[in-house]
Design a protein around this motif. Structure first.
Motif: not given
Length: 536
Positions: A405-413
């Protein structure tokens, strides 16, 4: 001069917006435009959310559906080589490697709906082919093709959710539930296939097809959500209505020839892995976590069938605590989002750091992941009740989901417009690891035992768990040195300037018009986009 019909809509802030570029009139969404996906109603957004989750569930259930049927497949096809029995899952994941490299970038050029529909149809066809496979080699080929088809929602759905949610908080929470589905699918497959394969192993694949068939309405009515494609349709409609051939969408100004597609669009995920440190390090971390997740489909049978003597169906139920952990992670994610929002509201200094929006959850998940691996390895013993190693799955699922959740959302942001390419790069890497590492599972566990086998991967996980900590301290510098992040910032600035120019023109012609800030496209932005296309 702008066509009269066009000019009328240009001066209506609640309707279409246009920007003159040389001899072209570029159409874009106006403020509160009902056709803009971010302004769609709650009911329509909920349908898209549920539809996307159902399609991802189809895909991930299919990934591990053979795990409970392996024993029966081996007997039917007289397969005695243990390494070959890993291939029905591993080859599916190889398909996950290849599929996103195609679906993700193309969804940024031709829209989200075509890859989703094509992938769904092919997934159903190859699921049927697996159920009817006449031999082990045929089954393996069909599993590879099935995995390539199943990669479509994995590569596209996260971009769909970004299309309809421009608020990072809402987008993050939507992605949290989406990622829980990606983890739950493989977890519920083993016990379903373990029980139904007592009738015939082929029923495991028929079951996968039946589940996919239940989501048919979700695919048929799945709308296009990609704003550039919707604007392209709008421009096409206006050209027909007005006869003005100069009306275009921003996407029409970007080359779509075969050379551009092959050299720019399809290679973007690979170039991001090579040139973008944020992408490459995230890919490596998630690839290892994902590979260990699929390694569990080799480790759990050794533990619960081998050590504790359970049947395949009963042993499949031992995966369920992992699902419990995944849903607990969703609750933690939503709580943290609220905590961060309150901290920003009161002006807390730490909350203004963009890297704190997602990464602290990965900083918690990484060490917990290591703990769960040690827990499983050193409690799997005939002298210890089976519930003890099984309970480690709660911590494992919790940690796994927090990391993703943290890393993939970080990429999207970080990559916004190119989020699908970044997600495709991540999906490609983790699927490659997920396909290869489980092949070494049984030889490793047979050589060093369950305890030290789990310890080895725990120590490796401990080493990579420093990556989110490093992003917190160096993330700003990494983004400043990223060509793609710089390009996105330039486009945002050009859009802002273009809107100010359009608003100034509108206020001159119609001083009483109420102009709100909204998106547009400037000549400089389009020119720069064309200039940078080789690198972006």
């Amino acid at each position: 001069m702008i066509h009269e019909a066009v000019q009328e809509r240009y001066h209506n802030p609640s309707s279409y917006q246009f920007r003159r570029i040389a001899s072209k009139t570029v159409v874009s969404f106006g403020p509160d435009d009902p056709e803009n996906p971010v302004n769609w109603g709650k009911g329509k957004k909920f349908f898209i959310l549920a539809s996307g989750m159902m399609q991802v569930l189809n895909s991930t259930i299919g990934s591990s559906i053979p795990s409970g049927a392996i024993e029966y497949i081996a007997k039917d096809f007289n397969v005695t080589d243990q390494e070959k029995l890993v291939l029905p899952i591993s080859l599916f994941l190889v398909g996950y490697v290849l599929g996103p490299l195609l679906y993700g970038p193309l969804s940024e050029q031709f829209g989200r709906r075509p890859p989703v529909v094509i992938g769904y149809v092919l997934f159903c066809i190859f699921s049927m082919a697996c159920a009817l496979a006449p031999s082990m080699p045929a089954l393996l080929v069909f599993r590879l093709l099935n995995g390539m088809a199943a990669a479509a929602p994995i590569a596209v759905v996260s971009g769909v959710y970004a299309d309809i949610n421009n608020d990072p908080t809402k987008r993050g929470r939507t992605m949290a539930w989406y990622m829980a589905c990606t983890a739950v699918g493989p977890i519920i497959s083993p016990f379903m296939s373990g029980f139904i394969s007592k009738v015939s192993w082929r029923w495991a694949f028929w079951l996968s097809l039946i589940i996919a068939g239940a989501s048919f309405p979700c695919v048929v009515f799945f709308p296009e959500t990609y704003a550039p494609v919707l604007l392209q349709r709008r421009a096409r409609k206006l050209r027909k209505e007005t006869g003005n051939k100069g009306i275009v969408a921003p996407l029409d100004l970007i080359p779509h020839d075969l050379r551009a597609t092959v050299t720019v669009t399809l290679t973007r995920p690979l170039r991001m892995i090579i040139k973008e440190y944020m992408v490459s390090l995230t890919c490596f971390y998630l690839a290892l976590a994902y590979a260990i997740f699929y390694l569990y489909f080799q480790a759990y049978p050794l533990i619960f069938e081998g050590i504790y003597g359970m049947s395949p169906g009963i042993a499949g139920l031992t995966y369920l605590p992992i699902a419990v952990g995944c849903f607990l992670a969703c609750g933690i994610f939503i709580w943290y989002d609220g905590y961060l929002a309150r901290a920003k509201a009161r002006g807390a200094a730490w909350a203004q750091n963009e890297d704190y929006r997602r990464l602290p959850l990965a900083c918690i998940g990484g060490p917990l992941y290591v703990v769960s691996l040690f827990w499983l390895g050193w409690t799997a013993s005939p002298n210890i009740h089976w519930a003890v190693p099984m309970t480690s799955g709660v911590i494992f699922g919790l940690a796994y989901e927090l990391i993703f959740m943290a890393m993939l959302n970080y990429l999207s942001d970080a990559y916004e417009t190119f989020a699908n390419s970044a997600q495709s790069a991540s999906s490609c890497c983790r699927s490659l690891f997920g396909a290869v590492l489980p092949l070494a599972a049984k030889p490793m566990f047979n050589r060093v035992g369950i305890d030290w086998g789990c310890s080895i991967i725990a120590f490796i996980s401990l080493g990579v768990s420093i990556i989110p900590f490093a992003f917190i301290y160096f993330g700003k510098q990494i983004r400043q040195n990223s060509k793609m992040c710089q390009h996105l910032q330039i486009l945002k600035e050009e859009e802002r300037r273009a809107w100010e120019e359009a608003a100034a023109y509108q206020s001159t012609v119609h001083p009483t018009a109420d102009v709100e800030k909204g998106p547009s496209v400037s000549e400089d932005a389009v020119t720069r986009n064309n200039v940078d296309k080789e690198t972006v």
